[in-house]
Design a protein around this motif. Sequence first.
Motif, PDB file in Angstrom:
ATOM      1  N   GLN A   1     -19.542  50.451 -32.632  1.00 60.95           N
ATOM      2  CA  GLN A   1     -20.506  51.565 -32.644  1.00 60.95           C
ATOM      3  C   GLN A   1     -21.910  51.091 -32.263  1.00 60.95           C
ATOM      4  OE1 GLN A   1     -20.131  54.229 -36.114  1.00 60.95           O
ATOM      5  NE2 GLN A   1     -18.199  53.194 -36.596  1.00 60.95           N
ATOM      6  N   VAL A   2     -21.953  50.252 -31.215  1.00 59.11           N
ATOM      7  CA  VAL A   2     -23.222  49.743 -30.700  1.00 59.11           C
ATOM      8  C   VAL A   2     -23.698  50.665 -29.582  1.00 59.11           C
ATOM      9  CG1 VAL A   2     -24.340  47.834 -29.476  1.00 59.11           C
ATOM     10  CG2 VAL A   2     -22.703  47.361 -31.312  1.00 59.11           C
ATOM     11  N   ARG A   3     -24.960  51.057 -29.634  1.00 57.61           N
ATOM     12  CA  ARG A   3     -25.531  51.935 -28.616  1.00 57.61           C
ATOM     13  C   ARG A   3     -26.186  51.092 -27.529  1.00 57.61           C
ATOM     14  NH1 ARG A   3     -28.785  56.385 -32.308  1.00 57.61           N
ATOM     15  NH2 ARG A   3     -27.201  56.636 -33.936  1.00 57.61           N
ATOM     16  N   VAL A   4     -25.822  51.346 -26.281  1.00 56.49           N
ATOM     17  CA  VAL A   4     -26.409  50.616 -25.163  1.00 56.49           C
ATOM     18  C   VAL A   4     -27.575  51.424 -24.596  1.00 56.49           C
ATOM     19  CG1 VAL A   4     -26.039  49.667 -22.850  1.00 56.49           C
ATOM     20  CG2 VAL A   4     -24.224  49.514 -24.582  1.00 56.49           C
ATOM     21  N   VAL A   5     -28.752  50.806 -24.602  1.00 54.40           N
ATOM     22  CA  VAL A   5     -29.947  51.438 -24.044  1.00 54.40           C
ATOM     23  C   VAL A   5     -30.485  50.517 -22.950  1.00 54.40           C
ATOM     24  CG1 VAL A   5     -32.303  52.221 -24.509  1.00 54.40           C
ATOM     25  CG2 VAL A   5     -30.492  52.607 -26.207  1.00 54.40           C
ATOM     26  N   ALA A   6     -30.693  51.083 -21.759  1.00 56.57           N
ATOM     27  CA  ALA A   6     -31.187  50.306 -20.617  1.00 56.57           C
ATOM     28  C   ALA A   6     -32.478  50.928 -20.101  1.00 56.57           C
ATOM     29  CB  ALA A   6     -30.139  50.274 -19.504  1.00 56.57           C
ATOM     30  N   LEU A   7     -33.425  50.077 -19.753  1.00 56.71           N
ATOM     31  CA  LEU A   7     -34.709  50.581 -19.256  1.00 56.71           C
ATOM     32  C   LEU A   7     -34.541  51.361 -17.954  1.00 56.71           C
ATOM     33  CD1 LEU A   7     -37.232  47.664 -19.912  1.00 56.71           C
ATOM     34  CD2 LEU A   7     -36.357  49.411 -21.476  1.00 56.71           C
ATOM     35  N   ASP A   8     -33.506  51.018 -17.157  1.00 55.94           N
ATOM     36  CA  ASP A   8     -33.303  51.713 -15.882  1.00 55.94           C
ATOM     37  C   ASP A   8     -32.395  52.924 -16.027  1.00 55.94           C
ATOM     38  OD1 ASP A   8     -30.872  50.368 -16.289  1.00 55.94           O
ATOM     39  OD2 ASP A   8     -30.590  49.943 -14.156  1.00 55.94           O
TER      40      ASP A   8
END
Length: 203
Positions: free
Chosen positions: A92-99
Amino acid sequence: MLVRLYLRASTDEQDASRARADLEAFANDKGLRIAATYVENESGAKLARPELFRLLADSRPGDVLLIEQVDRLSRLTSADWQHLRSELDARQVRVVALDLPTSWMLAAPADEFTSRMFAAVNAMMLDVLAAVARKDYEDRRRRQAQGQTRAKAEGRYTGRPEDVGRNAGITAMLEKGVSWSQIQAATGCSRATIAKVAKRRAA
């Protein structure tokens, strides 16, 4: 919600920490607490990345994996990407990317409906960008192979020059019994490079 920064570069010559300031600024702007930073020099086309999987092992449900670009997380084949996605989903890890602006909402509190909606949109966009990153990787590899073949045919290809000074330092540290992890931290090189130097030393 804790944020874990993941910084990756493909080769020893590249600075994996280059984007650290941008990631820290993003986290600070969103009022998020950075729990740890994970840095490694490994190809994004490899699933076996020690620091990435250490990050996943350290994570708790709801934590954010923050990256500069999706290709920092994956240039994987479809099968390997699905394996990594399964690990992310299971933990349940959320992936957040600047792009990837659609992912930014995952770094903010929201009601259940909004969270599920953005999670679904982000999952789709992650799949698309991971596929694009893999295609870019394969296209570059093909162009490099074509260029090397042409250079060899013309007698111009010499391969990548060895970093003699760095490798001598690695040899010295190995002789003193320094651990591979400590050598990596001191030189920024990959374990594959240490293994190559160690094999040459033992020959």
